[in-house]
Design a protein around this motif. Structure first.
Motif, PDB file in Angstrom:
ATOM      1  N   LEU A 201     -40.405 -19.827  17.253  1.00 41.73           N
ATOM      2  CA  LEU A 201     -40.942 -20.229  18.548  1.00 41.73           C
ATOM      3  C   LEU A 201     -39.796 -20.802  19.370  1.00 41.73           C
ATOM      4  O   LEU A 201     -39.197 -21.814  19.011  1.00 41.73           O
ATOM      5  N   CYS A 202     -39.469 -20.135  20.457  1.00 41.19           N
ATOM      6  CA  CYS A 202     -38.314 -20.488  21.278  1.00 41.19           C
ATOM      7  C   CYS A 202     -38.794 -21.148  22.575  1.00 41.19           C
ATOM      8  O   CYS A 202     -39.609 -20.579  23.304  1.00 41.19           O
ATOM      9  N   VAL A 203     -38.304 -22.354  22.855  1.00 46.05           N
ATOM     10  CA  VAL A 203     -38.667 -23.076  24.072  1.00 46.05           C
ATOM     11  C   VAL A 203     -37.394 -23.364  24.867  1.00 46.05           C
ATOM     12  O   VAL A 203     -36.524 -24.118  24.419  1.00 46.05           O
ATOM     13  N   LYS A 204     -37.263 -22.731  26.039  1.00 49.24           N
ATOM     14  CA  LYS A 204     -36.110 -22.942  26.911  1.00 49.24           C
ATOM     15  C   LYS A 204     -36.539 -23.835  28.066  1.00 49.24           C
ATOM     16  O   LYS A 204     -37.592 -23.611  28.669  1.00 49.24           O
ATOM     17  N   GLN A 205     -35.722 -24.826  28.367  1.00 51.20           N
ATOM     18  CA  GLN A 205     -36.141 -25.857  29.313  1.00 51.20           C
ATOM     19  C   GLN A 205     -35.022 -26.242  30.273  1.00 51.20           C
ATOM     20  O   GLN A 205     -33.854 -26.310  29.893  1.00 51.20           O
ATOM     21  N   LYS A 206     -35.408 -26.478  31.499  1.00 51.74           N
ATOM     22  CA  LYS A 206     -34.528 -27.105  32.487  1.00 51.74           C
ATOM     23  C   LYS A 206     -35.220 -28.373  32.946  1.00 51.74           C
ATOM     24  O   LYS A 206     -36.320 -28.328  33.489  1.00 51.74           O
ATOM     25  N   ALA A 207     -34.589 -29.522  32.695  1.00 55.51           N
ATOM     26  CA  ALA A 207     -35.212 -30.812  32.993  1.00 55.51           C
ATOM     27  C   ALA A 207     -34.543 -31.467  34.198  1.00 55.51           C
ATOM     28  O   ALA A 207     -33.353 -31.265  34.462  1.00 55.51           O
ATOM     29  N   TYR A 208     -35.338 -32.281  34.920  1.00 53.67           N
ATOM     30  CA  TYR A 208     -34.900 -32.911  36.157  1.00 53.67           C
ATOM     31  C   TYR A 208     -35.109 -34.417  36.103  1.00 53.67           C
ATOM     32  O   TYR A 208     -36.043 -34.908  35.460  1.00 53.67           O
ATOM     33  N   PHE A 209     -34.254 -35.147  36.825  1.00 55.41           N
ATOM     34  CA  PHE A 209     -34.536 -36.543  37.101  1.00 55.41           C
ATOM     35  C   PHE A 209     -35.705 -36.602  38.083  1.00 55.41           C
ATOM     36  O   PHE A 209     -36.077 -35.593  38.692  1.00 55.41           O
ATOM     37  N   GLU A 210     -36.254 -37.776  38.256  1.00 52.82           N
ATOM     38  CA  GLU A 210     -37.403 -37.939  39.151  1.00 52.82           C
ATOM     39  C   GLU A 210     -37.064 -37.527  40.582  1.00 52.82           C
ATOM     40  O   GLU A 210     -37.936 -37.079  41.335  1.00 52.82           O
ATOM     41  N   ASN A 211     -35.785 -37.657  40.976  1.00 54.47           N
ATOM     42  CA  ASN A 211     -35.385 -37.290  42.340  1.00 54.47           C
ATOM     43  C   ASN A 211     -35.127 -35.793  42.507  1.00 54.47           C
ATOM     44  O   ASN A 211     -34.709 -35.350  43.576  1.00 54.47           O
ATOM     45  N   GLY A 212     -35.355 -35.002  41.443  1.00 55.97           N
ATOM     46  CA  GLY A 212     -35.202 -33.557  41.525  1.00 55.97           C
ATOM     47  C   GLY A 212     -33.845 -33.029  41.098  1.00 55.97           C
ATOM     48  O   GLY A 212     -33.624 -31.814  41.117  1.00 55.97           O
ATOM     49  N   THR A 213     -32.930 -33.898  40.684  1.00 55.30           N
ATOM     50  CA  THR A 213     -31.609 -33.461  40.225  1.00 55.30           C
ATOM     51  C   THR A 213     -31.690 -32.928  38.797  1.00 55.30           C
ATOM     52  O   THR A 213     -32.169 -33.626  37.902  1.00 55.30           O
ATOM     53  N   PRO A 214     -31.245 -31.698  38.546  1.00 56.70           N
ATOM     54  CA  PRO A 214     -31.294 -31.163  37.178  1.00 56.70           C
ATOM     55  C   PRO A 214     -30.247 -31.853  36.295  1.00 56.70           C
ATOM     56  O   PRO A 214     -29.112 -32.077  36.719  1.00 56.70           O
ATOM     57  N   PHE A 215     -30.632 -32.180  35.050  1.00 53.11           N
ATOM     58  CA  PHE A 215     -29.696 -32.855  34.147  1.00 53.11           C
ATOM     59  C   PHE A 215     -29.643 -32.234  32.758  1.00 53.11           C
ATOM     60  O   PHE A 215     -28.814 -32.635  31.946  1.00 53.11           O
ATOM     61  N   GLU A 216     -30.499 -31.253  32.475  1.00 49.59           N
ATOM     62  CA  GLU A 216     -30.506 -30.698  31.122  1.00 49.59           C
ATOM     63  C   GLU A 216     -30.905 -29.222  31.128  1.00 49.59           C
ATOM     64  O   GLU A 216     -31.865 -28.826  31.798  1.00 49.59           O
ATOM     65  N   LEU A 217     -30.171 -28.427  30.381  1.00 54.04           N
ATOM     66  CA  LEU A 217     -30.566 -27.072  30.013  1.00 54.04           C
ATOM     67  C   LEU A 217     -30.620 -27.053  28.496  1.00 54.04           C
ATOM     68  O   LEU A 217     -29.650 -27.443  27.840  1.00 54.04           O
ATOM     69  N   SER A 218     -31.741 -26.640  27.951  1.00 51.94           N
ATOM     70  CA  SER A 218     -31.856 -26.696  26.495  1.00 51.94           C
ATOM     71  C   SER A 218     -32.666 -25.531  25.962  1.00 51.94           C
ATOM     72  O   SER A 218     -33.432 -24.890  26.686  1.00 51.94           O
TER      73      SER A 218
END
Length: 234
Positions: A201-218
């Motif tokens: 099971l593969c989960v690809k994610q792009k996460a953001y700070f609350e202000n909308g700035t991306p900080f993670e690709l996983s």
């Protein structure tokens, strides 16, 4: 099998065994090591690029890649609720083993996804999650250094998100998530103790700070029989 295919397989084996971490030796050094020409080495590296194991950064050399970033994540805005939530586990039983932790220059796709310049650095992290002494998932994470300063091995063995919110005082917002089924690769077989026929099971994610700035690709690679995802209504 051709000589350059044999060389590609040997280099891949060394990457999996962590004999090469972050960056490969220069082409001329590899040619000397394998007693061959630089042209043969270039053919071998092309095979590894096709396997998504390495990438070249102009002027910096050939780097060992984290998992590839899906196109869906490159220009997306702040995500809406995707309807999924991860299972949680007893933190006393869940252990993080750091397989690899490096700082490197971003790839072109990472520069685009994070809006970074070529001179900025990113963390390249691989962690294995172990629950009750059993490996459950392998996590590949890329984060800009200037957005999450001070990451170290102690934090990686605990919680990066807790560090971001409690130590850095930055609120974490929503994320984009792509969930698919996949065949196991060499890393899955080695670290998750699965066979070549076990689904992942593969989960690809792009996460953001609350202000909308991306900080993670996983990307997390989950054993099919040790955890999963639940669907949340609303």
């Amino acid at each position: 099998m051709s000589k350059y295919q044999d060389i590609a397989n040997d280099i891949e084996k060394k990457i999996i065994e962590k004999k090469y971490i972050n960056k490969l030796p220069e082409q001329v050094v590899l040619a000397q090591k394998y007693h061959t020409s630089r042209v043969t080495i270039i053919h071998a590296l092309k095979i590894l690029q096709d396997r998504k194991l390495i990438h070249a950064v102009k002027g910096h050399g050939t780097y060992i890649s984290a998992k590839p970033i899906p196109k869906i994540f490159l220009n997306s805005g702040v995500a809406q609720n995707d309807g999924f939530t991860k299972h949680t586990h007893d933190s006393k039983k869940l252990v993080s083993k750091v397989i690899s932790f490096n700082i490197r220059k971003p790839t072109d796709k990472e520069k685009e996804a994070f809006n970074l310049s070529e001179n900025e650095d990113v963390y390249d992290i691989i962690r294995l999650r172990i629950l009750n002494s059993e490996p459950i998932k392998l996590e590949y994470t890329v984060m800009p250094v200037n957005r999450i300063p001070g990451l170290n091995l102690d934090i990686l063995h605990k919680s990066i998100y807790s560090y971001i919110e409690n130590k850095l005082g930055i609120k974490i917002g929503k994320d984009d998530r792509l969930i698919t089924a996949d065949k196991p690769d060499a890393y899955d077989i080695k670290y998750l103790n699965c066979t070549s026929n076990d689904p992942i099971l593969c989960v690809k994610q792009k996460a953001y700070f609350e202000n909308g700035t991306p900080f993670e690709l996983s990307e997390s690679r989950n054993r099919y029989d040790r955890g999963g995802l639940t669907v949340k209504k609303g």
